[in-house]
Write an enzyme that holds these catalytic residues in place. Structure first.
Site, PDB file in Angstrom:
ATOM      1  N   CYS A 134      46.195  37.099  11.812  1.00  0.00           N
ATOM      2  CA  CYS A 134      47.493  36.516  12.170  1.00  0.00           C
ATOM      3  C   CYS A 134      47.444  35.021  11.882  1.00  0.00           C
ATOM      4  CB  CYS A 134      47.845  36.810  13.628  1.00  0.00           C
ATOM      5  SG  CYS A 134      46.672  36.145  14.827  1.00  0.00           S
ATOM      6  N   ASN A 165      44.928  33.476  15.344  1.00  0.00           N
ATOM      7  CA  ASN A 165      43.815  34.316  15.816  1.00  0.00           C
ATOM      8  C   ASN A 165      43.574  34.181  17.324  1.00  0.00           C
ATOM      9  OD1 ASN A 165      40.219  34.664  15.157  1.00  0.00           O
ATOM     10  ND2 ASN A 165      41.705  36.264  15.485  1.00  0.00           N
ATOM     11  N   CYS A 219      46.495  35.340  19.525  1.00  0.00           N
ATOM     12  CA  CYS A 219      47.454  36.255  20.172  1.00  0.00           C
ATOM     13  C   CYS A 219      47.434  37.639  19.521  1.00  0.00           C
ATOM     14  CB  CYS A 219      48.877  35.690  20.127  1.00  0.00           C
ATOM     15  SG  CYS A 219      49.069  34.095  20.949  1.00  0.00           S
ATOM     16  N   ARG A 220      48.065  37.753  18.349  1.00  0.00           N
ATOM     17  CA  ARG A 220      48.277  39.088  17.772  1.00  0.00           C
ATOM     18  C   ARG A 220      47.020  39.747  17.218  1.00  0.00           C
ATOM     19  NH1 ARG A 220      52.792  37.109  13.824  1.00  0.00           N
ATOM     20  NH2 ARG A 220      51.467  35.259  14.088  1.00  0.00           N
ATOM     21  N   SER A 221      46.239  39.022  16.395  1.00  0.00           N
ATOM     22  CA  SER A 221      45.107  39.722  15.754  1.00  0.00           C
ATOM     23  C   SER A 221      43.986  40.090  16.724  1.00  0.00           C
ATOM     24  CB  SER A 221      44.590  38.966  14.526  1.00  0.00           C
ATOM     25  OG  SER A 221      44.127  37.683  14.854  1.00  0.00           O
ATOM     26  N   ASP A 260      55.821  36.910  16.141  1.00  0.00           N
ATOM     27  CA  ASP A 260      54.933  35.900  16.705  1.00  0.00           C
ATOM     28  C   ASP A 260      55.356  35.609  18.156  1.00  0.00           C
ATOM     29  OD1 ASP A 260      53.486  33.667  17.360  1.00  0.00           O
ATOM     30  OD2 ASP A 260      54.009  32.542  15.552  1.00  0.00           O
TER      31      ASP A 260
END
Ligand code: 4NP
Length: 156
Positions: free
Chosen positions: A8, A11, A13-15, A124
């Site tokens: 993401c 690195n 939050c999402r990934s 995001d």
């Protein structure tokens, strides 16, 4: 062995969330020895940082532990991984710019295109509210299950 890296922007939050969701699914399927997971960011703004506390809180509510330190994805990572899974189209563009060979470009995927949705991006959540972090988890659960189903017939 199949090596997968989720990517993401930061690195944090999402990934790392996708990595933790996928790890749970992989371990439940007994494939922990044959599927290796990691995550990284296209930016190094948060390099060395732990996951965002809102992402940690949302993951904890679902019994997941986010244990990661942010790092930037580098060109050499294309040699380490078989699949590089971007969270959104901006991340994918940044990764394409880093990919120097057709082989590297061939490893790129967009998470949401693996699953059944007709969407492209994991939104995001950074400037958003707690519900956005829940939504990230919902998406990761759906699309990581699809990713695992795709890997499973070949025994990973
Ligand atoms: P991520 O979220 O890409 O899911 O880790 C973000 C984290 C930080 C920023 C943007 C997105 N930022 O602009 O600092």
């Amino acid at each position: 062995m199949t090596r997968i890296c989720f990517v993401c922007h930061g690195n944090i939050c999402r990934s790392p969330t996708a990595e933790a969701v996928m790890r749970t699914l992989v371990e439940a399927a007994g494939l922990g020895e044959v599927i290796e997971l990691d995550s990284a960011g296209v930016s190094d703004e948060h390099a060395g940082d732990p996951p965002d506390r809102r992402a940690v809180a949302a993951a904890t509510r679902r019994g997941l532990r986010l244990e990661h330190r942010a790092r930037r994805f580098i060109a050499a990572d294309f040699e380490r991984f078989d699949l590089v899974v971007a969270m959104d189209r901006d991340n994918l563009r940044a990764l394409k710019a880093l990919a120097r060979t057709a082989g590297a470009r061939g490893k790129l995927e967009l998470l949401r295109r693996i699953g059944p949705s007709c969407e492209h991006d994991v939104p995001d959540p950074w400037y958003d509210d707690d519900a956005a972090f829940e939504r990230v988890l919902d998406i990761c659960e759906l699309d990581c299950a699809a990713l695992l189903a795709r890997l499973r017939p070949v025994g990973a």
